[in-house]
Scaffold this motif. Structure first.
Motif, mmCIF file in Angstrom:
data_model
loop_
_atom_site.group_PDB
_atom_site.id
_atom_site.type_symbol
_atom_site.label_atom_id
_atom_site.label_comp_id
_atom_site.label_asym_id
_atom_site.label_seq_id
_atom_site.Cartn_x
_atom_site.Cartn_y
_atom_site.Cartn_z
ATOM 1 N N ASP A 34 0.843 -1.195 0.000
ATOM 2 C CA ASP A 34 0.000 0.000 0.000
ATOM 3 C C ASP A 34 0.882 1.251 0.000
ATOM 4 O OD1 ASP A 34 -2.251 -1.488 -0.230
ATOM 5 O OD2 ASP A 34 -3.261 -0.720 1.547
ATOM 6 N N HIS A 146 -1.582 -3.387 6.555
ATOM 7 C CA HIS A 146 -2.976 -3.493 6.096
ATOM 8 C C HIS A 146 -4.012 -2.944 7.085
ATOM 9 C CE1 HIS A 146 -5.961 -4.883 3.292
ATOM 10 N NE2 HIS A 146 -6.282 -6.010 3.884
ATOM 11 N N HIS A 148 -3.316 -0.693 9.485
ATOM 12 C CA HIS A 148 -2.915 0.675 9.847
ATOM 13 C C HIS A 148 -2.847 0.872 11.365
ATOM 14 C CE1 HIS A 148 -4.038 2.633 5.700
ATOM 15 N NE2 HIS A 148 -3.766 1.342 5.555
HETATM 16 ZN ZN ZN Z 1 -3.536 0.371 3.540
#
Ligand code: ZN
Length: 240
Positions: A34, A146, A148
């Motif tokens: 990400d 993922h 956070h």
């Molecule tokens: Zn993310």
């Protein structure tokens, strides 16, 4: 080796630079995916990671940004940001994202974005999921993002223990196996707006979590100027 471990940077160059500055001289930079999505500077963030020779894995937003993942299951804000990112990124960024593997094993450590058994989708948020993933990990330790939210899942002999990783927390890598989440650089969701990351010191056998304050105002302004959903700007101020 001192390694800075960064996850969920989400096109937030100001937060990334604050973290790199805080980490100072490290031997390596690992990222857990990400890299893009949500934020306003995907090309500049990828260029910075290239410049710093960072290695890492693909997240669901990275996959979606290059058309490699259905976006039906993304919420409206995330989907809007994926579509914006798809239209915005240059060829070099697209090629770099396309070359990211879903998982990477370095010595006794596995790097993934979501979970070891389902790198692009699964969130490790409960003890059972953490336990099952530790069982299938294949290495002593795992690094993932993922959610956070910075945490450690520690496989003690009788049960998996959840450790909330506050700023400054230090944890020994032995004697237990672990699944470690550095939290998010570019969009923290644990109520603390400061950028999160961790440093792994292999000689010392320790990991340490850090929080770094940065100026969210220019990032918010860039998000709004790009025409991205305003909620993506608002949430940076509160870490939610
Ligand atoms: Zn993310």
């Amino acid at each position: 080796m001192r390694i800075a471990v960064l996850s969920d940077i989400h096109s937030n160059l100001v937060a990334l630079d604050a973290v790199l500055d805080h980490a100072g001289a490290v031997d390596a930079i690992w990222h857990l995916g990400d890299v893009v999505g949500y934020g306003p500077e995907p090309d500049a963030v990828v260029a910075r990671l290239v410049e710093r020779s960072a290695t890492g894995v693909r997240g669901n937003h990275d996959a979606a940004a290059i058309g490699g993942l259905e976006i039906d299951w993304f919420n409206a804000d995330a989907r809007a940001a994926v579509e914006w990112t798809r239209e915005t990124i240059g060829d070099a960024t697209r090629a770099w994202l396309a070359a990211l593997p879903e998982r990477l094993a370095v010595d006794d450590i596995t790097l993934v974005h979501g979970s070891p058994r389902d790198p692009l989708r699964e969130y490790v948020t409960d003890r059972l999921t953490a336990s099952e993933n530790l069982d299938t990990l294949g290495t002593r330790h795992g690094l993932h993002g993922h959610t956070h939210v910075p945490v450690a899942w520690v496989a003690a002999p009788d049960r998996v223990v959840l450790v909330h990783a506050q700023d400054g927390l230090r944890l020994a890598l032995e004697p237990h196996r672990t699944l470690l989440n550095p939290g998010s650089v570019g969009q923290p969701r644990d109520g603390d707006p400061r950028a999160a990351y961790l440093v792994m010191d292999q000689e010392a056998g320790m990991v340490a979590w850090h929080r770094v304050a940065y100026d969210v105002a220019p990032v918010q302004a860039a998000i709004r100027a790009a025409g991205l959903p305003w909620r993506l700007a608002d949430r940076l101020a509160v870490g939610a």
